[in-house]
Design an enzyme around this catalytic site. Structure first.
Site, PDB file in Angstrom:
ATOM      1  N   ARG A 251     -10.719   7.717   2.288  1.00 29.17           N
ATOM      2  CA  ARG A 251      -9.878   7.389   3.429  1.00 29.17           C
ATOM      3  C   ARG A 251      -9.509   8.683   4.138  1.00 29.17           C
ATOM      4  NH1 ARG A 251      -7.804   2.843   5.168  1.00 29.17           N
ATOM      5  NH2 ARG A 251      -8.402   1.347   3.591  1.00 29.17           N
TER       6      ARG A 251
ATOM      7  N   HIS B 183      -1.224  -5.116  -4.424  1.00 28.37           N
ATOM      8  CA  HIS B 183      -2.170  -4.034  -4.154  1.00 28.37           C
ATOM      9  C   HIS B 183      -2.373  -3.181  -5.416  1.00 28.37           C
ATOM     10  CE1 HIS B 183      -4.473  -1.059  -2.154  1.00 28.37           C
ATOM     11  NE2 HIS B 183      -3.605  -0.125  -2.473  1.00 28.37           N
TER      12      HIS B 183
ATOM     13  N   ASP C 199     -12.203  -7.320  -2.889  1.00 25.97           N
ATOM     14  CA  ASP C 199     -11.100  -6.417  -2.551  1.00 25.97           C
ATOM     15  C   ASP C 199      -9.819  -7.232  -2.497  1.00 25.97           C
ATOM     16  OD1 ASP C 199      -9.864  -4.041  -1.993  1.00 25.97           O
ATOM     17  OD2 ASP C 199     -10.955  -3.634  -0.146  1.00 25.97           O
TER      18      ASP C 199
ATOM     19  N   THR D 266      -8.135  -3.783   8.697  1.00 23.75           N
ATOM     20  CA  THR D 266      -8.948  -3.517   9.889  1.00 23.75           C
ATOM     21  C   THR D 266     -10.399  -3.963   9.682  1.00 23.75           C
ATOM     22  OG1 THR D 266      -9.594  -1.353   9.090  1.00 23.75           O
ATOM     23  CG2 THR D 266      -7.584  -1.457  10.413  1.00 23.75           C
TER      24      THR D 266
ATOM     25  N   LYS E 242     -15.214   5.328  -1.872  1.00 21.95           N
ATOM     26  CA  LYS E 242     -14.714   5.299  -0.491  1.00 21.95           C
ATOM     27  C   LYS E 242     -13.720   6.432  -0.297  1.00 21.95           C
ATOM     28  CE  LYS E 242     -11.273   2.454   0.707  1.00 21.95           C
ATOM     29  NZ  LYS E 242     -10.557   1.194   0.987  1.00 21.95           N
TER      30      LYS E 242
ATOM     31  N   ASP F 229     -13.924   0.047  -3.593  1.00 19.00           N
ATOM     32  CA  ASP F 229     -13.413   1.396  -3.866  1.00 19.00           C
ATOM     33  C   ASP F 229     -13.058   1.494  -5.342  1.00 19.00           C
ATOM     34  OD1 ASP F 229     -10.752   0.455  -4.232  1.00 19.00           O
ATOM     35  OD2 ASP F 229     -10.358   0.642  -2.091  1.00 19.00           O
TER      36      ASP F 229
ATOM     37  N   GLY G  83     -12.401  -2.146   8.092  1.00 14.90           N
ATOM     38  CA  GLY G  83     -13.183  -0.897   7.968  1.00 14.90           C
ATOM     39  C   GLY G  83     -13.812  -0.748   6.599  1.00 14.90           C
TER      40      GLY G  83
ATOM     41  N   ARG H  43       0.824  -1.216   0.000  1.00 16.39           N
ATOM     42  CA  ARG H  43       0.000   0.000   0.000  1.00 16.39           C
ATOM     43  C   ARG H  43       0.855   1.262   0.000  1.00 16.39           C
ATOM     44  NH1 ARG H  43      -4.601  -1.419   4.400  1.00 16.39           N
ATOM     45  NH2 ARG H  43      -4.910   0.827   4.513  1.00 16.39           N
TER      46      ARG H  43
HETATM   47  C1  R5P Z   1      -7.262  -0.260  -0.107  1.00 18.80           C
HETATM   48  O1  R5P Z   1      -7.015   0.480  -1.011  1.00 18.80           O
HETATM   49  C2  R5P Z   1      -7.351  -1.748  -0.220  1.00 18.80           C
HETATM   50  O2  R5P Z   1      -7.779  -2.168  -1.465  1.00 18.80           O
HETATM   51  C3  R5P Z   1      -8.243  -2.287   0.869  1.00 18.80           C
HETATM   52  O3  R5P Z   1      -9.544  -1.798   0.673  1.00 18.80           O
HETATM   53  C4  R5P Z   1      -7.764  -1.891   2.212  1.00 18.80           C
HETATM   54  O4  R5P Z   1      -6.406  -2.190   2.332  1.00 18.80           O
HETATM   55  C5  R5P Z   1      -8.536  -2.566   3.313  1.00 18.80           C
HETATM   56  O5  R5P Z   1      -8.125  -2.022   4.533  1.00 18.80           O
HETATM   57  P1  R5P Z   1      -9.100  -1.976   5.784  1.00 18.80           P
HETATM   58  O6  R5P Z   1      -9.618  -3.364   5.971  1.00 18.80           O
HETATM   59  O7  R5P Z   1      -8.216  -1.526   6.920  1.00 18.80           O
HETATM   60  O8  R5P Z   1     -10.167  -0.978   5.489  1.00 18.80           O
END
Ligand code: R5P
Length: 337
Positions: free
Chosen positions: A219, A155, A244, A249, A217, A194, A251, A121
């Protein structure tokens, strides 16, 4: 490029030639692993029908990681399986030291098999004075002596370009998609959680021959806080399937599930390649409107996180087949046609 010993198509042995990356079969396939995901490595070896390579990988009391490869790997085609998942830095260091040990033991070719590529990421300078750690990791792997990288669902695909060695990026999308095809969801719609994941979600929608919706989405800050804002597309009365690359997390995933529930979906299923499941992610999933979350074993999911909603599919056949093809100089892309 590396110096090694190979067999020509006619089968006679050619010694100490310069071997390019388009080389076919190296002498013998050897698979080793660190401590990140030994169960997956064993399943890959089961697929390949070979024993797992013997190596000691442990920490001294001074916290220094030590590796010793316990068998001859001179001129062998060596694959080292290690996800850089939690504890990320320890697992990364183990991988680098394993590669270094293999290089110094005169392996013919070394492929770093990194089912989950940590630090993915941190792949761009999107704020002043921040690092591009995904690039740093690529440089470290190459400096340690990796000749190739085999990985799953980076990613961002552009991370491939951080390497000057060949990269094979596999996808778990078809494995996950097939599971839901067999399940036969009623009136499905695939939902990208997202905009960054839209292309891969569209591929899954094509596989399931169903429409696509997208969640916008946003952040907030650097503290893992995600907020789902808007569902773009028709979802009311349908069965939503979100895709995804990773769940950390939880979230992003659970806020998407709540947003979809508010938009009147019948049920929400989710699939994610890499189950990081940090902090309270597993309990967030349990308390969310999700019916089922299907993940893969690129990262081990401990028993205490496997609540009734989380189902794990193995990527061992995917990795095993790719390793076999790389070893034999066959196309990896053909696997996805
Ligand atoms: C973000 O760009 C990734 O594709 C995932 O959506 C993200 O890493 C998920 O992270 P979390 O579970 O903390 O929201």
């Amino acid at each position: 490029m590396c110096i090694g010993r190979a067999r020509s198509e006619a089968g006679e042995e050619r010694q100490d030639q310069v071997i390019g990356d388009d080389m076919g079969a190296f002498d013998e396939l050897k698979v080793f692993c660190g401590n990140a995901n030994p169960k997956l490595a064993q399943s890959v070896c089961d697929y390949l029908n070979i024993p797992i390579g013997k190596a000691d990988v442990f920490k001294f009391s001074n916290d220094n990681t030590f590796v010793r490869i316990l068998e001859n790997i001179r001129q062998r085609d060596v694959f080292i399986i290690q996800s850089t998942c939690t504890p990320v830095n320890d697992n990364l260091m183990e991988l680098l030291i394993l590669i270094d040990a293999a290089k110094r033991a005169s392996a013919g070719r070394i492929t770093a098999v990194v089912p989950y590529y940590g630090y993915g990421r941190t792949d761009k300078k999107d704020q002043p004075r921040v690092p591009i750690t995904a690039r740093l990791v690529a440089d470290l792997l190459t400096a340690a002596g990796a000749n190739r990288l085999l990985t799953i669902d980076l990613h961002a695909g552009q991370i491939q370009g951080f390497f000057n060695i060949p990269v094979d990026e596999l996808t778990a999308l078809t494995t996950l998609g097939r599971y839901f095809q067999d399940k036969g969801l009623d009136d499905p719609v695939v939902v990208a959680v997202d905009t960054g994941i839209t292309k891969r979600a569209r591929d899954m929608a094509e596989q399931l021959q169903c429409p696509l919706a997208i969640i916008e989405k946003r952040r907030i800050g650097n503290d893992d806080h995600a907020e789902s804002l808007n569902v773009i597309g028709d979802v009311e009365g349908m069965t939503a399937l979100t895709f995804d690359d990773e769940v950390s997390t939880g979230g992003s995933l659970t806020s998407a599930a709540w947003a979809l529930a508010e938009r009147g979906v019948k049920e929400v299923y989710a699939c994610v390649t890499h189950p990081i499941l940090s902090n309270q992610a597993a309990s967030r999933v349990a308390e969310s409107p999700l019916t089922e979350l299907v993940v893969t074993d690129t990262i081990p999911v401990p028993e205490n996180k496997r609540n009734g909603k989380i189902n794990v599919l193995s990527v061992a056949p995917l990795l095993g087949e790719a390793i076999r093809r790389i070893h034999e100089g066959q196309s990896v892309g053909e696997m996805f046609k």
